[in-house]
Design a protein around this motif. Structure first.
Motif, PDB file in Angstrom:
ATOM      1  N   ARG B 347       0.827  -1.205   0.000  1.00  0.00           N
ATOM      2  CA  ARG B 347       0.000   0.000   0.000  1.00  0.00           C
ATOM      3  C   ARG B 347       0.869   1.267   0.000  1.00  0.00           C
ATOM      4  O   ARG B 347       0.607   2.215  -0.721  1.00  0.00           O
ATOM      5  CB  ARG B 347      -0.916  -0.003   1.223  1.00  0.00           C
ATOM      6  N   GLU B 348       1.894   1.256   0.837  1.00  0.00           N
ATOM      7  CA  GLU B 348       2.708   2.463   0.966  1.00  0.00           C
ATOM      8  C   GLU B 348       3.769   2.589  -0.116  1.00  0.00           C
ATOM      9  O   GLU B 348       4.060   3.686  -0.572  1.00  0.00           O
ATOM     10  CB  GLU B 348       3.381   2.505   2.346  1.00  0.00           C
ATOM     11  N   GLY B 350       4.126   0.140  -2.850  1.00  0.00           N
ATOM     12  CA  GLY B 350       3.957  -0.781  -3.966  1.00  0.00           C
ATOM     13  C   GLY B 350       3.190  -0.239  -5.148  1.00  0.00           C
ATOM     14  O   GLY B 350       3.691  -0.203  -6.256  1.00  0.00           O
ATOM     15  N   PHE B 351       1.975   0.215  -4.920  1.00  0.00           N
ATOM     16  CA  PHE B 351       1.161   0.555  -6.094  1.00  0.00           C
ATOM     17  C   PHE B 351       0.723   2.018  -6.097  1.00  0.00           C
ATOM     18  O   PHE B 351       0.845   2.730  -5.113  1.00  0.00           O
ATOM     19  CB  PHE B 351      -0.050  -0.376  -6.228  1.00  0.00           C
ATOM     20  N   PHE B 352       0.253   2.435  -7.285  1.00  0.00           N
ATOM     21  CA  PHE B 352      -0.214   3.810  -7.458  1.00  0.00           C
ATOM     22  C   PHE B 352      -1.735   3.797  -7.371  1.00  0.00           C
ATOM     23  O   PHE B 352      -2.404   3.306  -8.277  1.00  0.00           O
ATOM     24  CB  PHE B 352       0.243   4.355  -8.806  1.00  0.00           C
ATOM     25  N   HIS B 353      -2.264   4.339  -6.294  1.00  0.00           N
ATOM     26  CA  HIS B 353      -3.710   4.220  -6.089  1.00  0.00           C
ATOM     27  C   HIS B 353      -4.510   5.101  -7.045  1.00  0.00           C
ATOM     28  O   HIS B 353      -5.706   4.957  -7.168  1.00  0.00           O
ATOM     29  CB  HIS B 353      -4.082   4.517  -4.641  1.00  0.00           C
ATOM     30  N   ASN B 354      -3.835   6.032  -7.728  1.00  0.00           N
ATOM     31  CA  ASN B 354      -4.554   6.866  -8.701  1.00  0.00           C
ATOM     32  C   ASN B 354      -4.551   6.247 -10.093  1.00  0.00           C
ATOM     33  O   ASN B 354      -5.069   6.836 -11.018  1.00  0.00           O
ATOM     34  CB  ASN B 354      -3.946   8.267  -8.746  1.00  0.00           C
ATOM     35  N   PHE B 355      -3.967   5.061 -10.223  1.00  0.00           N
ATOM     36  CA  PHE B 355      -3.845   4.447 -11.547  1.00  0.00           C
ATOM     37  C   PHE B 355      -4.740   3.218 -11.693  1.00  0.00           C
ATOM     38  O   PHE B 355      -4.959   2.472 -10.744  1.00  0.00           O
ATOM     39  CB  PHE B 355      -2.407   4.014 -11.796  1.00  0.00           C
ATOM     40  N   LYS B 359      -2.009   0.838 -15.950  1.00  0.00           N
ATOM     41  CA  LYS B 359      -0.955   1.838 -15.739  1.00  0.00           C
ATOM     42  C   LYS B 359      -0.005   1.405 -14.631  1.00  0.00           C
ATOM     43  O   LYS B 359       1.178   1.717 -14.663  1.00  0.00           O
ATOM     44  CB  LYS B 359      -1.570   3.192 -15.394  1.00  0.00           C
ATOM     45  N   GLU B 408      -9.543  -1.175  -6.018  1.00  0.00           N
ATOM     46  CA  GLU B 408     -10.756  -1.985  -5.918  1.00  0.00           C
ATOM     47  C   GLU B 408     -10.447  -3.485  -5.835  1.00  0.00           C
ATOM     48  O   GLU B 408     -11.357  -4.297  -5.678  1.00  0.00           O
ATOM     49  CB  GLU B 408     -11.669  -1.716  -7.120  1.00  0.00           C
TER      50      GLU B 408
END
Lengths: 326, 505
Positions: B347-348, B350-355, B359, B408
């Motif tokens: 979460r911190e 690893g991934f881009f939560h806006n993508f 992407k 999601e």
């Protein structure tokens, strides 16, 4: 996981809002002003529309730069003084006999880039939030203006300078508008089609994840502040040509317009979200309010009140709609 | 035995998905009821219904003889329900005592004015900390605590609230074996006081140690409940969870060391970090080998990975890839040279939560073929989408489409997207830092298979893990870390849990 059928609708509504919400605000404003302007026949005329675009062009340009600073969850409070300083620099160079194009390029574009780079480097080296850094450089740049110009306006430029910026294509559309739209087109391309743009969005979305994915945060911070500085420089060129003089106090408080254009355009303060064309519309909304309130014969002092109220309502509306998504 | 809570025929529908389908479940006083199921089985949804975040579509919740069609967060708290989430919700900036009493600071009257009664708070907090075995001053700022200590603070907070129903979501996922035992002691102590505990876990080994009863969920449905005293073997539960016998039950990917080639594809020499979390560490990685790093939390394994990857500062040391020394000054260099790092906290870091998924998948590949820190070059949307579709297929990522936002997805699927991101970048050496933390058994074995596939294809794989069974079953060689140094180097043949624990502590 999202819930139930109506949430699905809400979700797609919020997506539509993210894309077209700013446009909706603009259209509502046009209708509102058209209904209430003192002289209805004048508001929706071609010449007034061009006038609105002309007045909005500088706000759009600095708004586009600010957009990038906000996209990385930062901010640039120094755009107003960069704008004024680049105007003074270009003016001094021109008056020293340098060819107009070269003077404008060195003073506004290179000058803006250097000032932006100073912001970016300071943010990188100190690790202090851009809010503080640019709050400080805003004063430093404004101070430099006073030192360089001795607090006097620089004017008496070669006539071709004014002629180029104020040239009207087809005898109608001023260059300033074309410059703003061209800039928007380039930056739209950068944000949607280039790796540079994608990496800036990634950075804005999750700074740590970006760093752990190979995106050099400091490098992109620098790039973003250079973009913001160059945009302010271009706006400096446009405003100096519009008024025919580089004023030491030009664009005081313009950072408010820049930030307003970006956030009315729906750019998220948390970073990673926003669209270039929505910022253009955000800038137009500001120009339209100025113009419309004049049309409605609202006192200039009250106009400021309205402007402030509008910023708050635009952002609250946006927040409200986004909250429905949850 | 009195029933603390009874959930009857709960159903929860989301658009296009039934997250919970006719679930019935109960919890007795002084019972530890374990809830297991793969990611997306509905455990979190059920918890959110009990904490009052979600409103169920159908069914009842019976507490103290009263029937509720749904709860809300305040009511849930008033009824004595507390949840300790996997992602802890303590406030780092406040002291332990403030965290325990947040929102309900007791006051006393001073000259008619109510002021916060710090004496009472600190006294009570000290008492609670003693109960959970945390030897800290109540005025310590939470930021200074380790993850396991923060968790104890959360438990103490639940005690302050006089919780009767305590829900723990994967409480051991970031704890060392020692800390886990301490936690179990506290749980048993709570149980003896009549508290009912719903214990969500992916670690089947723990369930026997701590649970009284186990309930298995699968795809939103109830598979069944069993008294743990009647469960014969771990496999029995695995079969219930997966619905079939796991062919290679997560344990057979290891190969004997004789099959290994001697070619060295990666080497780190004399790595030290300025904070001395890593002290002069050297190791080699052979071709076709999964190298494990064991050790306690805070032993410096993550710091070593970060230093190798250019994400953390390196004081000294050099890195060799296929025999050649490579200069890695930042993460961009690492990506370009063919290193990958799957971080321990998706979460911190690893991934881009806006993508969207696609992407996220293409983020590193975009950098790999670029110059100037990734600032040059255009995005090729078609190849991006193709890549994402490929990874979705290959890694069996459960999603409606690659255009879905990554937030999601369930934890396991998010992890797969991040793995996909590195696979696309075609890295030579991949560092997996706790790759299976908080992930269900099914996804775990899939991740092991991916790792094995990678080394079979000639890549190098390093795995940092705090789960010993996982290390022992997956890795061909294990290095044990202690206080920033390698304290033991074990081949798969010699490695045992005992040896590792001995070397780690």
């Amino acid at each position: 996981m999202e819930s139930t059928d109506n949430l699905k609708q809400k979700k797609s509504f919020s997506q539509i809002w993210e894309r077209f919400g700013t446009l909706a605000i603009l259209i509502l404003l046009v209708i509102f002003i058209a209904l209430f302007s003192a002289d209805k026949s004048k508001f929706l005329t071609t010449s007034n529309i061009i006038n609105i675009l002309y007045q909005s062009s500088d706000k759009i340009i600095i708004g586009l730069g600010e957009f990038f600073a906000i996209l990385i969850a930062g901010i640039d409070l120094s755009v107003g003084s960069i704008l004024a300083l680049t105007g003074i620099l270009a003016g001094k160079l021109m008056n020293a006999g340098m060819p107009v194009m070269l003077a404008v390029f060195l003073g506004c574009i290179v000058g803006g880039a250097v000032m932006g780079a100073i912001n970016g480097l300071l943010v990188n080296f100190t690790g202090v939030h851009p809010f503080i850094i640019t709050l400080g450089t805003n004063w430093i740049f404004r101070g430099l203006i006073m030192i360089i110009s001795d607090a006097r306006a620089v004017s008496g430029f070669p006539p071709e300078f004014k002629a180029i910026i104020n040239y009207r294509i087809f005898g109608q559309i001023p260059m300033a508008i074309i410059i703003a739209l061209l800039l928007a087109l380039i930056l739209w391309f950068v944000t949607t089609r280039t790796k540079l743009g994608r990496n800036i969005y990634a950075f804005g979305g999750n700074r740590e994840a970006a760093w752990f994915s190979g995106i050099n945060i400091k490098f992109y911070t620098l790039i973003v502040f250079i973009i913001s500085g160059v945009c302010a420089g271009i706006a400096g060129m446009v405003i100096t040509a519009k008024t025919g003089a580089a004023e030491p106090l030009a664009a005081s408080g313009y950072e408010t317009f820049a930030i307003a254009a970006a956030i009315i355009g729906g750019t998220s303060f948390f970073g990673g979200k926003g669209r270039v064309w929505n910022v253009v519309i955000g800038g137009l909304v500001i120009g339209l309010i100025n113009n419309g309130l004049n049309m409605m014969r609202v006192d200039t002092f009250y106009q400021q009140v309205v402007m402030g109220a509008l910023i708050i309502s635009a952002v609250s509306l946006d927040t409200f709609v986004m909250r429905q998504k949850k | 035995m009195t029933k603390l809570i009874e959930v009857q025929h709960i159903t929860k529908e989301f658009p296009g998905v039934t997250a919970l389908d006719d679930i019935s479940f109960d919890l007795n006083e002084g019972e530890v009821h374990v809830l297991v199921g793969e990611n997306g089985a509905g455990k979190s949804t059920l918890m959110k219904i009990l904490s009052g975040v979600y409103t169920p579509t159908g069914g009842n919740i019976i507490i103290d003889g009263n029937s509720y069609s749904h709860l809300n967060p305040t009511l849930s708290q008033e009824l004595g329900i507390s949840i300790i989430y996997q992602e802890l919700s303590v406030i780092n900036e406040l002291s332990i005592a403030e965290n325990l009493f947040i929102g309900r600071l007791p006051t006393k009257q001073v000259v008619g004015v109510p002021v916060v009664d710090w004496k009472f708070i600190n006294g009570k907090a000290a008492e609670m900390l003693k109960m959970v075995g945390l030897k800290k001053n109540p005025s310590t700022v939470v930021e200074e605590l380790s993850i396991s200590e923060k968790q104890l603070v959360e438990i103490a907070k639940a005690l302050v609230m006089e919780t009767r129903i305590l829900i723990m979501d994967e409480p051991t996922s970031s704890l060392t074996p020692e800390e886990i035992q301490r936690l179990f002691k506290i749980i048993r102590n709570l149980r003896s006081k009549g508290v009912g505990i719903i214990y969500i876990s992916h670690k089947l080994d723990e369930i026997n140690q701590i649970g009284d009863r186990v309930t298995v969920l699968k795809d939103g449905g109830l598979v069944g409940s069993k008294k743990l005293s009647e469960v014969q073997s771990k496999e029995e539960i695995v079969v219930m969870m997966v619905g079939r016998e796991l062919k290679d039950k997560y344990f057979s990917t290891r190969q004997s060391s004789e099959d290994r080639e001697d070619e060295i594809i990666f080497e780190a020499r004399n790595i030290s970090t300025p904070d001395q979390k890593v002290k002069d560490v050297s190791f080699k990685l052979h071709k076709h080998e999964i190298l494990g790093f064991a050790g306690l939390m805070g032993a410096g394994r993550t710091e070593l990975m970060n230093a190798i990857f250019g994400a953390g500062k390196k004081e000294s040391g050099s890195i060799y890839l296929n025999g050649e020394e490579v200069q890695i000054n930042d993460t961009y260099d690492a990506v370009k040279k063919g290193l990958a790092l799957l971080t321990e906290n998706r979460r911190e870091t690893g991934f881009f939560h806006n993508f969207e998924i696609f992407k996220n998948v293409s983020a590193v590949e975009n950098l790999k073929h670029s110059k100037l820190k990734g600032a040059t070059g255009l995005i090729n949307t078609n190849s991006e989408k193709q890549m994402a579709e490929q990874q979705k297929e290959a890694l069996a990522i459960k999603c409606t489409s690659i255009f879905q936002n990554i937030t999601e997805l369930s934890g396991g699927n998010q992890q797969k997207v991040i793995i996909g991101k590195w696979l696309c970048a075609n890295a030579e050496v991949i560092l997996f830092d706790e790759p299976t933390r908080g992930i269900d058994v099914g996804s775990k074995s899939e991740i092991y298979k991916i790792m094995r596939q990678l080394v079979d294809d000639g890549k190098g794989v390093i795995m940092v893990s705090s789960e010993l069974p996982e290390l022992l079953s997956v890795c061909d060689r294990i290095l044990v870390f202690r206080k920033g140094e390698i304290s033991a180097r074990l081949t798969s043949a010699e490695a045992t849990e005992e040896k590792i624990i001995l070397a780690a502590t």
